[in-house]
Design a protein around this motif. Structure first.
Motif, PDB file in Angstrom:
ATOM      1  N   THR A 220       0.829  -1.216   0.000  1.00 42.11           N
ATOM      2  CA  THR A 220       0.000   0.000   0.000  1.00 42.11           C
ATOM      3  C   THR A 220       0.857   1.257   0.000  1.00 42.11           C
ATOM      4  O   THR A 220       0.664   2.163  -0.816  1.00 42.11           O
ATOM      5  N   ILE A 221       1.813   1.331   0.909  1.00 39.83           N
ATOM      6  CA  ILE A 221       2.594   2.565   1.017  1.00 39.83           C
ATOM      7  C   ILE A 221       3.543   2.721  -0.164  1.00 39.83           C
ATOM      8  O   ILE A 221       3.793   3.838  -0.623  1.00 39.83           O
ATOM      9  N   TYR A 222       4.061   1.636  -0.681  1.00 41.58           N
ATOM     10  CA  TYR A 222       4.943   1.750  -1.841  1.00 41.58           C
ATOM     11  C   TYR A 222       4.191   2.321  -3.050  1.00 41.58           C
ATOM     12  O   TYR A 222       4.786   2.980  -3.906  1.00 41.58           O
TER      13      TYR A 222
ATOM     14  N   LEU B   4       9.732   7.227  -6.368  1.00 43.04           N
ATOM     15  CA  LEU B   4      10.288   6.351  -5.340  1.00 43.04           C
ATOM     16  C   LEU B   4      11.798   6.540  -5.292  1.00 43.04           C
ATOM     17  O   LEU B   4      12.479   6.586  -6.306  1.00 43.04           O
ATOM     18  N   TYR B   5      12.338   6.594  -4.074  1.00 42.01           N
ATOM     19  CA  TYR B   5      13.734   6.944  -3.867  1.00 42.01           C
ATOM     20  C   TYR B   5      14.696   5.939  -4.487  1.00 42.01           C
ATOM     21  O   TYR B   5      15.620   6.301  -5.207  1.00 42.01           O
ATOM     22  N   SER B   6      14.509   4.636  -4.230  1.00 45.87           N
ATOM     23  CA  SER B   6      15.492   3.660  -4.683  1.00 45.87           C
ATOM     24  C   SER B   6      14.829   2.326  -4.996  1.00 45.87           C
ATOM     25  O   SER B   6      14.235   1.699  -4.124  1.00 45.87           O
ATOM     26  N   HIS B   7      14.986   1.911  -6.239  1.00 41.25           N
ATOM     27  CA  HIS B   7      14.479   0.603  -6.646  1.00 41.25           C
ATOM     28  C   HIS B   7      15.312  -0.519  -6.019  1.00 41.25           C
ATOM     29  O   HIS B   7      14.789  -1.566  -5.640  1.00 41.25           O
TER      30      HIS B   7
ATOM     31  N   PHE C 102      11.444   5.214   2.160  1.00 47.73           N
ATOM     32  CA  PHE C 102      10.289   6.086   2.320  1.00 47.73           C
ATOM     33  C   PHE C 102      10.705   7.518   2.663  1.00 47.73           C
ATOM     34  O   PHE C 102      10.146   8.486   2.136  1.00 47.73           O
ATOM     35  N   PHE C 103      11.689   7.643   3.565  1.00 47.10           N
ATOM     36  CA  PHE C 103      12.146   8.990   3.882  1.00 47.10           C
ATOM     37  C   PHE C 103      12.844   9.627   2.678  1.00 47.10           C
ATOM     38  O   PHE C 103      12.736  10.833   2.448  1.00 47.10           O
ATOM     39  N   GLY C 104      13.538   8.802   1.899  1.00 47.40           N
ATOM     40  CA  GLY C 104      14.150   9.319   0.685  1.00 47.40           C
ATOM     41  C   GLY C 104      13.119   9.805  -0.311  1.00 47.40           C
ATOM     42  O   GLY C 104      13.318  10.818  -0.996  1.00 47.40           O
TER      43      GLY C 104
ATOM     44  N   PRO D 152       5.226   6.844  -9.921  1.00 48.58           N
ATOM     45  CA  PRO D 152       5.888   6.497  -8.673  1.00 48.58           C
ATOM     46  C   PRO D 152       7.107   5.623  -8.836  1.00 48.58           C
ATOM     47  O   PRO D 152       7.815   5.359  -7.866  1.00 48.58           O
ATOM     48  N   ILE D 153       7.369   5.144 -10.008  1.00 46.43           N
ATOM     49  CA  ILE D 153       8.442   4.171 -10.182  1.00 46.43           C
ATOM     50  C   ILE D 153       9.714   4.877 -10.617  1.00 46.43           C
ATOM     51  O   ILE D 153       9.760   5.556 -11.647  1.00 46.43           O
ATOM     52  N   ALA D 154      10.761   4.697  -9.811  1.00 43.49           N
ATOM     53  CA  ALA D 154      12.074   5.186 -10.222  1.00 43.49           C
ATOM     54  C   ALA D 154      12.651   4.168 -11.190  1.00 43.49           C
ATOM     55  O   ALA D 154      13.101   3.109 -10.797  1.00 43.49           O
TER      56      ALA D 154
END
Length: 942
Positions: A213-215, A226-229, A282-284, A466-468
């Motif tokens: 959910t959060i991702y 998103l910060y890092s795959h 998440f913080f990233g 949302p996808i890096a």
């Protein structure tokens, strides 16, 4: 159908609406449960609304109602968008919704009615389990069908978690609903497998579903990629590898094999790796967006706020869970509110808040209107943060406080009493949290009615935002790899290591234990039909939610409750009842601790017996209608008492092997008026809490529970006591005599041992008891009976004692000391208060009704024979010579020794072990190691 994003919005909206209902209702049940901690009579009087019935409604309701309903709705939203195709078998969604709601409603009703299996978080009976499984099976087919028909080239991280969660849960439900209640695993093996199941419910269903959910929603709500795959990959695969192996860490120091506990501890610590990776991710993702999110309104910003608050609680709860698995930490915190705080941190603090964030994002898009009130959403947020943070801080503090109290020797009841103010506070802050969820539901309702319509139709970014994106695709992202390796492979490996291998070890399936007196192996008997029925009543009324059934070798538990649990004791327990919570005392060794009548009085009104008890009344276990005398148990109540009296007795007569009953204490009342007043004030306070329920506030033996009890509680106003060391008919006892009775208790009666309370408190009770009778002011306490050196324990001494017994004792006690003499019939003997009394059955084990009250040790028997038993027909035999008294003592001891040996033979004692058992029995009875020499069946050889 929305052609642009393939989402069936009416279906998602229907699931979301029901999620709002269950998000409001099931936490409210938790508030009702919380109230019962500090007001146990709340909703009392009927079995449906007691703590033992409401608690599983709350816990299962939050997991499967509040969280799961919301997640399925959100899954139906993001699954088609990420896959680029409509949901597979989308029409099933409506049927699954009604099946799911039927499961929640009927399941909750069934728990309230007492249809409870007794497996935590798997309490439902089989028809409801089948219904739930069909819903999850249909959901899994939809997930698999949508994923393998997808048009999107990338298999986004939310899909990894969603796919794995669905497969893990299908497998886990087979453990909880089939293997545990109906499979071959019993006792410690059942507990080990249950440790896996209960952890998998949270860690392999709620956690991956929450992360899915959060991702998905955090990048969209924060409007940042998103910060890092790579961190996504690391987080998922380490969760899949490590978490399945943490299952046993809630049963440290239990009879479960030690090596499995170690495996769980190691993997619990390794769980810090996936937690830190997702937290950093998440913080990233929030980098550069904090100001906009924190200062902004609307559904998107509040979605991001709740998601990130959940991230913080997830970090705290996960680190707490890893540390909690350490041996030293668990000594203090297991079985108390620290565990409850940890559960709330992960379930509510992370998972519930994550789906709440998802609903804040989705709901305006489902109804086409902007969120109605930012102010109401702000109230929701701050009530949640304030209330939940206060709850967690309180529960954590409670765990350390109660754990430290018990480790430093506090009485268990005192530790429970110390929690009362904290529990009141928890109810208050829990109400704040539930009110906040009500605000959310109302806000969503008003959004439909009065929310401002969106200005444009396409108000959501495409699924790629949302996808890096990274070049290429690893085999670790392949759906087949996720489903087969993570979903099936790692799960099966963990179950094999922590569940199947221990069961394959013969020692874990043992039906033998070491006898507590002889330290020799004996068989554990199966439950009788009556005991088995009582065990079912124990389960259906939820006793196992409050009482554990295993004693650890830490924090003074063996002193407080008896010898440490052995693995064979639970050989016939399916399901196990080790439990993970102690709101009441451990019941592993409660058998024969009290007489049956004490249990009857306790079930009728616990607080009459134990003033500070928070156990509810059980009036439905008593017959209704007019009858003479006190209320009578139903057949179910009789069965429950029989089950309780069975607990802990498989290891034999362990109380007889406990330290000598010849204890002393209770210093005289101080001479200083102020010091005297302090002692008497303390004695009065302790007496009111621990004695008045039976003996009465005036000490006249007419407490509220007295009507149930036989023998009747002592009337202290007469100043006559049964057991004392002073000579003469009904002589006053010494302070040490009273202290001894308080410390030891009287076996087979409603008078328990008070050794758990402090010496000072016991001494103060002694001094307060003496205020009820003026005999202590008018008479002086006599000199204690002198006990000369014991004559040698020989067969000849026993034979002489037998002759003396036939002459002086058989008329009441019977020729073999079995309370069957000519004067032992009903109504033949009366005590000084006009109550019928039976002679003691001298060969019964410790704690059996009708047996000896203070043990078979020589000193006690010598003084009892010489001084008589006060207030009863047994006179002093002070005309016997000292050596004759010792001969009589030896014969009485031989009656128990022979009976004890016969009990061991019946329990499977091997023939080659009989001589050793005989020597050890005599050593335990006499309290002297020097009697460990060749023995005949009746005593020492010539």
């Amino acid at each position: 159908m929305d052609a642009a994003d393939r989402v069936n919005k009416p279906l998602v909206r229907a699931w979301a609406q029901w999620a709002l209902v269950w998000l409001t209702f099931f936490p409210l049940v938790g508030v009702l449960v919380s109230i019962q901690f500090h007001n146990p009579e709340f909703l009392g009087g009927t079995s449906w609304f007691t703590f033992g019935r409401l608690r599983p409604v709350h816990t299962n309701g939050v997991i499967f109602g509040s969280f799961t309903t919301a997640f399925i709705g959100l899954l139906y939203y993001f699954l088609p968008r990420l896959c680029g195709v409509p949901l597979y078998k989308v029409e099933w969604g409506w049927g699954l919704l009604w099946m799911w709601n039927a499961f929640l409603v009927l399941g909750s009703l069934s728990l309230l009615m007492g249809y409870i299996i007794g497996i935590e978080n798997a309490e439902f009976e089989w028809p409801l389990n089948i219904l739930r499984y069909l819903v999850f099976l249909g959901l899994t087919i939809q997930v698999l069908g949508t994923i393998f028909r997808r048009r999107a080239t990338r298999f986004y991280v939310s899909l990894w978690y969603a796919l794995a969660a669905a497969i893990w849960t299908l497998l886990n439900l087979l453990i909880g609903n089939v293997l545990l209640p109906y499979g071959p695993l019993a006792g410690a093996n059942n507990a080990a497998m249950h440790g896996l199941y209960i952890h998998y419910v949270v860690g392999l269903w709620m956690t991956p579903a929450g992360l899915a959910t959060i991702y998905y929603f955090l990048p969209l709500a924060a409007k940042n990629a998103l910060y890092s795959h790579k961190l996504s990959l690391l987080g998922f695969w380490t969760l899949a590898l490590f978490y399945p192996l943490v299952g046993t860490h809630h049963y440290l120091y239990s009879p479960i094999p030690h090596w499995t506990q170690t495996v769980s501890i190691v993997h619990s610590m390794w769980m810090i790796i996936p937690v830190v990776t997702v937290i950093v991710n998440f913080f990233g993702t929030m980098l550069g967006r904090w100001g906009t999110v924190l200062g902004g309104g609307g559904g998107d910003n509040y979605a991001a706020k709740f998601l990130m608050i959940g991230v913080f609680y997830y970090l705290v709860g996960s680190v707490q869970g890893s540390i909690e698995s350490l041996y030293r930490f668990q000594q203090l915190t297991h079985f108390n509110d620290f565990v409850i705080g940890h559960a709330h941190l992960t379930v509510f603090g992370a998972m519930i808040l994550w789906v709440v964030g998802g609903l804040y994002y989705v709901w305006p898009r489902l109804v086409g209107r902007q969120l109605w009130s930012d102010r109401l959403a702000s109230w929701h947020l701050w009530l949640t943060v304030t209330g939940f943070s206060a709850m967690i801080l309180g529960l954590t503090a409670q765990g350390f406080i109660q754990g430290s109290m018990l480790e430093n020797g506090a009485d268990f009841v005192d530790s429970v009493k110390a929690m009362q103010p904290w529990w009141v506070a928890r109810t208050v802050v829990g109400t704040m949290m539930d009110l906040a969820l009500g605000f959310m539901a109302f806000n969503c309702y008003k959004t439909v009615r009065e929310g401002v319509p969106f200005g444009v139709q396409d108000f959501e970014p495409r699924q790629s935002q949302p996808i890096a994106m990274v070049p290429g695709r690893s085999w670790l992202e392949n759906p087949s790899t996720v489903g087969i390796l993570a979903g099936i492979g790692f799960f099966s490996l963990a179950v094999f290591i922590l569940g199947i291998i221990p069961w394959l070890q013969p020692a874990t399936r043992s039906t033998t234990v070491l006898n507590a007196v002889t330290d020799l192996p004996v068989n554990v008997p199966d439950y009788t039909p009556l005991e088995r029925r009582g065990r079912q009543i124990y389960i259906q009324d939820g006793c196992w939610h409050c009482h554990s059934q295993y004693i650890r070798p830490v924090t003074g538990e063996s002193f407080r409750w008896g010898p440490v649990s052995q693995i064979g004791e639970s050989a016939y327990d399916r399901p196990h009842l080790f439990s993970t919570r102690r709101i009441g005392p451990d019941l592993t060794r409660v058998g024969r601790k009290y007489g049956d009548d004490w249990h009857v009085a306790h079930l009728w009104n616990p607080s009459d017996v134990v003033y500070d008890s928070i156990m509810p009344r059980f009036p439905w276990l008593f017959e209704t209608g007019a009858h003479e005398g006190p209320p009578q148990l139903t057949e179910d109540g009789i069965a429950l008492v029989a089950y309780l009296q069975r607990l802990g007795t498989a290891i034999g007569d362990w109380r007889a092997g406990s330290p000598s009953t010849r204890m002393s204490g209770a210093a005289s009342l101080p001479g200083s008026p102020q010091a005297r007043e302090e002692v008497l004030s303390l004695g009065k306070e302790v007496y009111a809490r621990r004695c008045a329920g039976c003996h009465g506030a005036k000490g006249d033996g007419k407490g509220p529970s007295a009507v149930f009890l036989h023998p009747k509680p002592r009337d202290f106003t007469t100043g006559v006591f049964k057991f004392r060391s002073t000579a003469g008919k009904d002589s006053l006892p010494t302070d040490a005599d009273l202290y001894l009775t308080l410390t030891h208790g009287l076996w087979g009666t409603s008078m328990p041992s008070m050794q758990e309370i402090s010496d000072r408190q016991r001494g103060a009770i002694v001094q307060y008891l003496k205020t009820f009778s003026d005999r202590w002011r008018k008479e002086s306490v006599g000199i204690p009976i002198s006990i000369p050196s014991e004559v040698p324990l020989t067969a000849a001494s026993i034979e002489k004692g037998k002759v003396l017994f036939q002459t002086n004792c058989a008329l009441c006690h019977g020729e073999q000391g079995q309370a069957d003499g000519p004067l032992a019939g009903p109504g033949m003997l009366m005590d000084d208060w006009g109550e019928p009394i039976r002679p003691a059955h001298l060969s019964l084990p410790a704690g059996m009704p009708g047996g000896v009250k203070l043990g078979h040790d020589g000193s006690h028997l010598f003084q009892t024979i010489v001084g008589g038993i006060g207030g009863t027909p047994m006179p002093p035999f002070d005309g016997l010579k000292a050596e004759e008294v010792w001969d009589l003592v030896h014969y009485v001891q031989s009656l128990r020794a022979m009976a004890h040996e016969a009990e061991l033979v019946t329990a499977g004692l091997q023939e080659q072990d009989r001589q050793a058992a005989r020597e050890r029995i005599w050593a335990a009875i006499s309290g002297r190691e020097e009697v460990r020499k060749p023995m005949t069946a009746s005593g020492p050889a010539q």
